[in-house]
Design an enzyme around this catalytic site. Structure first.
Site, PDB file in Angstrom:
ATOM      1  N   CYS A 120       0.854  -1.200   0.000  1.00 21.98           N
ATOM      2  CA  CYS A 120       0.000   0.000   0.000  1.00 21.98           C
ATOM      3  C   CYS A 120       0.884   1.242   0.000  1.00 21.98           C
ATOM      4  O   CYS A 120       1.734   1.409   0.862  1.00 21.98           O
ATOM      5  CB  CYS A 120      -0.895  -0.017   1.231  1.00 21.98           C
ATOM      6  SG  CYS A 120      -1.889   1.478   1.436  1.00 21.98           S
ATOM      7  N   CYS A 142      -4.224   6.955  -1.565  1.00 21.57           N
ATOM      8  CA  CYS A 142      -5.518   6.869  -2.242  1.00 21.57           C
ATOM      9  C   CYS A 142      -6.644   7.469  -1.406  1.00 21.57           C
ATOM     10  O   CYS A 142      -7.573   8.068  -1.946  1.00 21.57           O
ATOM     11  CB  CYS A 142      -5.840   5.424  -2.605  1.00 21.57           C
ATOM     12  SG  CYS A 142      -4.594   4.649  -3.664  1.00 21.57           S
ATOM     13  N   THR A 196      -4.534   4.892   7.357  1.00 22.16           N
ATOM     14  CA  THR A 196      -3.482   4.549   6.403  1.00 22.16           C
ATOM     15  C   THR A 196      -2.550   5.727   6.147  1.00 22.16           C
ATOM     16  O   THR A 196      -2.990   6.802   5.755  1.00 22.16           O
ATOM     17  CB  THR A 196      -4.116   4.094   5.082  1.00 22.16           C
ATOM     18  OG1 THR A 196      -4.939   2.962   5.335  1.00 22.16           O
ATOM     19  CG2 THR A 196      -3.047   3.734   4.058  1.00 22.16           C
ATOM     20  N   GLU A 201      -0.456   1.712   9.182  1.00 27.68           N
ATOM     21  CA  GLU A 201      -1.751   1.990   9.808  1.00 27.68           C
ATOM     22  C   GLU A 201      -1.482   2.450  11.236  1.00 27.68           C
ATOM     23  O   GLU A 201      -0.605   1.916  11.915  1.00 27.68           O
ATOM     24  CB  GLU A 201      -2.645   0.745   9.840  1.00 27.68           C
ATOM     25  CG  GLU A 201      -2.774   0.008   8.522  1.00 27.68           C
ATOM     26  CD  GLU A 201      -3.606   0.738   7.493  1.00 27.68           C
ATOM     27  OE1 GLU A 201      -4.405   1.600   7.895  1.00 27.68           O
ATOM     28  OE2 GLU A 201      -3.455   0.445   6.292  1.00 27.68           O
ATOM     29  N   HIS A 253     -13.393   5.407  -3.542  1.00 30.68           N
ATOM     30  CA  HIS A 253     -12.378   4.590  -2.890  1.00 30.68           C
ATOM     31  C   HIS A 253     -12.521   3.108  -3.222  1.00 30.68           C
ATOM     32  O   HIS A 253     -11.514   2.391  -3.289  1.00 30.68           O
ATOM     33  CB  HIS A 253     -12.433   4.806  -1.376  1.00 30.68           C
ATOM     34  CG  HIS A 253     -11.160   4.469  -0.683  1.00 30.68           C
ATOM     35  ND1 HIS A 253      -9.926   4.872  -1.143  1.00 30.68           N
ATOM     36  CD2 HIS A 253     -10.900   3.732   0.437  1.00 30.68           C
ATOM     37  CE1 HIS A 253      -8.977   4.426  -0.342  1.00 30.68           C
ATOM     38  NE2 HIS A 253      -9.554   3.715   0.627  1.00 30.68           N
ATOM     39  N   TYR A 282      -9.469   0.386  -5.337  1.00 33.65           N
ATOM     40  CA  TYR A 282      -8.840  -0.880  -4.969  1.00 33.65           C
ATOM     41  C   TYR A 282      -8.279  -1.626  -6.169  1.00 33.65           C
ATOM     42  O   TYR A 282      -7.754  -2.744  -6.035  1.00 33.65           O
ATOM     43  CB  TYR A 282      -9.808  -1.732  -4.148  1.00 33.65           C
ATOM     44  CG  TYR A 282      -9.708  -1.372  -2.685  1.00 33.65           C
ATOM     45  CD1 TYR A 282      -9.062  -2.204  -1.784  1.00 33.65           C
ATOM     46  CD2 TYR A 282     -10.195  -0.159  -2.203  1.00 33.65           C
ATOM     47  CE1 TYR A 282      -8.922  -1.858  -0.452  1.00 33.65           C
ATOM     48  CE2 TYR A 282     -10.067   0.203  -0.877  1.00 33.65           C
ATOM     49  CZ  TYR A 282      -9.432  -0.652   0.003  1.00 33.65           C
ATOM     50  OH  TYR A 282      -9.275  -0.302   1.317  1.00 33.65           O
ATOM     51  N   CYS A 285      -5.639  -0.764  -7.112  1.00 27.50           N
ATOM     52  CA  CYS A 285      -4.241  -0.819  -6.675  1.00 27.50           C
ATOM     53  C   CYS A 285      -3.809  -2.243  -6.332  1.00 27.50           C
ATOM     54  O   CYS A 285      -2.640  -2.611  -6.510  1.00 27.50           O
ATOM     55  CB  CYS A 285      -4.007   0.107  -5.494  1.00 27.50           C
ATOM     56  SG  CYS A 285      -4.859  -0.392  -3.971  1.00 27.50           S
ATOM     57  N   GLU A 292      -6.814  -5.669   4.546  1.00 27.58           N
ATOM     58  CA  GLU A 292      -7.311  -4.365   4.092  1.00 27.58           C
ATOM     59  C   GLU A 292      -8.245  -4.529   2.898  1.00 27.58           C
ATOM     60  O   GLU A 292      -9.221  -3.789   2.747  1.00 27.58           O
ATOM     61  CB  GLU A 292      -6.145  -3.453   3.724  1.00 27.58           C
ATOM     62  CG  GLU A 292      -6.581  -2.060   3.278  1.00 27.58           C
ATOM     63  CD  GLU A 292      -5.442  -1.269   2.670  1.00 27.58           C
ATOM     64  OE1 GLU A 292      -5.659  -0.697   1.586  1.00 27.58           O
ATOM     65  OE2 GLU A 292      -4.353  -1.232   3.261  1.00 27.58           O
TER      66      GLU A 292
END
Length: 518
Positions: free
Chosen positions: A113, A117, A204, A270, A305, A309, A311, A459
């Site tokens: 991550c 984002c 995050t 996190e 969002h 994902y 990503c 996540e």
């Protein structure tokens, strides 16, 4: 260029905007954040071995913008300058698509991550919500937002989004909790601004940001106006404490071993954020008390969002590559079942990507001029993400074999006596170095069980809403009555005409059959 986006004010133009990953890392030094990790105060997060890999991942977002400007940056309609794409407001469907392409590439480059984002999606959702607020109430939230965003673009800073409250008793609303701090809320208002208290969970990249945008986490009612607060806060603001979250195998990053960490350079981050009467000046308050707009903000944010994902497909590319590499190193790359498993992993990965990229392609304009991804397809994308990475991870572990979780440490590999034994007995193909085989196995472990399984698996399950949240949104958009009419008409059950059925092409179906812009 849409004139609604133009901001002429240049009073906040900085002298030295951040231009590279190295400059970004240096910009985080000396902020004197109040950070706790494993019961100790962290004096300088930049130099902490457990934290630093997450900072390196964010730095890649700067370096990508320099190395591939078309992918990682674009021209801002607010300033007229080229800005990092994470700070850009999408003013066409193509902007949404390019966000997804950038996200996949960064997943490939980091295997984890990269933490920006949430901020990007918060900015995009607030653009339209503040505009709509002003249209209804005659407020100046949108102008405040535009000025803030332009200043962030000029300085090229990292914006983090803070939405998830700790929630307390899930069966009670914010105003019904035994402790009001279980949801972030306004404690007092002055002519200069507002003060907030409460906590945000698993945030995050919060330490790696320069600014935080605090938002409500769920729809509110009239009794909860004090919980309806959105504002921008510097990460080093007075009254903020950060409690760093543990990740599986995170202490491997502090052991001085390059191999055992699996992905020694990059990780996610996190943390819990504790706010104690933190001040937000009036000019940085972007919603205050307008509780009826909170559900709109949450729904638009989750729409952005959930399709973000995509990503995970970049991370999936790395895991597929690791699985293929270990098959090569084991000498079984030509086995039919191995090839079939790699094909299945690729099929699942591209299923996620196709839903996310389709959500962006089918985006629609808001009144503010910002583009919103297709809600149905965004939720389909995220719902795939709650399932398919787990199967990709299972297949990777299948191909890796049990040695992935029983390997001796790097210390044994380097040991004068034990090292030669490991070199001899953990050999795969003769032409492949034993150390290379071990490194790939550790990477698979890292991505499916270790630090980066946090971002790739758990996540993927709970980020941007757990699976049931997507199912609720999908149910709202599935238009069963319309589909029943299609079936009844073809079966001869009802005399509905084709023209009448076409008249029902609304909501999601309207987007499906809308003409493609030239």
């Amino acid at each position: 260029m849409d004139q609604k986006f133009i901001v002429a004010d240049s009073s906040t133009r900085p002298g030295n905007p951040i231009r590279s990953g190295a400059e970004y890392i240096e910009s985080l030094r000396g902020r004197k954040l109040k950070v706790y990790l494993m019961g100790e105060v962290v004096e300088e997060p930049v130099d902490h071995p457990i934290i630093r890999p997450s900072i390196n991942a964010v730095a890649q977002t700067y370096d990508l913008a320099n190395e591939d400007p078309e992918l990682g940056s674009t021209v801002s309609p607010f300033t007229g300058d080229r800005v990092n794409r994470f700070l850009h407001i999408s003013s066409r469907a193509g902007d949404l698509v390019m966000q997804n392409k950038m996200q996949r590439r960064l997943g490939q480059l980091t295997g984890t991550c990269f933490q920006r984002c949430v901020g990007m999606d918060a900015l995009n959702s607030l653009h339209s919500v503040t505009y709509d607020l002003d249209q209804k109430y005659g407020t100046d939230y949108h102008a405040r937002f535009a000025k803030f965003l332009a200043s962030m673009q000029r300085a090229n800073l990292v914006i983090g989004g803070a939405m998830t409250d700790v929630k307390g008793d899930r069966g009670r609303s914010p105003s019904q909790q035994s402790d009001p701090d279980l949801f972030v809320h306004v404690t007092r208002r002055t002519a200069e601004g507002v003060y907030i208290s409460g906590a945000k969970a698993h945030q995050t990249g919060c330490l790696n940001s320069h600014w935080l945008i605090v938002m409500p986490t769920m729809r509110l009612d009239v009794a909860e106006k004090d919980y309806a607060i959105v504002g921008a806060i510097p990460v080093d603001a007075k009254g903020i404490t950060y409690i760093y979250g543990r990740q599986s195998c995170d202490t491997r990053s502090a052991e001085g071993s390059d191999i055992d960490a699996g992905n020694a350079r990059f990780s996610g981050q996190e943390a819990m954020i504790f706010f104690e009467d933190v001040f937000i000046p009036r000019e940085l308050v972007l919603l205050d008390g307008e509780f009826e707009f909170v559900s709109t903000l949450v729904e638009r944010f989750t729409c952005y969002h959930r399709r973000s994902y995509v990503c995970k497909t970049g991370v999936g590319d790395v895991l597929i590559g690791a699985a293929a590499a270990i098959a090569d190193y084991n000498g079984v790359e030509r086995a039919s079942h191995v090839r079939d498993k790699l094909v299945e992993m690729t099929h699942l990965n591209e299923t996620i990507y196709s839903a996310g990229i389709a959500a962006s392609h089918q985006g629609i304009p808001m009144k503010s001029g910002a583009y919103l991804p297709d809600e149905m397809l965004a939720n389909v994308c995220k719902h795939h993400v709650t399932k398919l990475p787990y199967e990709i991870g299972r297949l990777a572990q299948d191909l890796a074999g049990g040695l992935m979780v029983t390997l001796p440490s790097e210390r044994e590999l380097r040991h004068e006596t034990i090292g030669p034994i490991i070199e001899k007995y953990l050999k795969g193909r003769a032409e492949v170095a034993t150390e290379d085989r071990i490194r790939i196995l550790r990477l698979v472990e890292n991505m499916t069980l270790g630090r980066n399984a946090v971002g790739y698996l758990t996540e993927s399950m709970h980020g941007a809403g757990s699976p049931q949240a997507q199912r609720i949104q999908i149910a709202r958009s599935m238009q069963l009555d319309f589909k029943k009419e299609l079936a009844k008409s073809l079966a001869g059950v009802t005399p509905a005409s084709a023209a009448e059925i076409v008249d029902d092409l609304s909501v999601y179906m309207a987007r499906v059959f809308a003409p493609v812009p030239e």
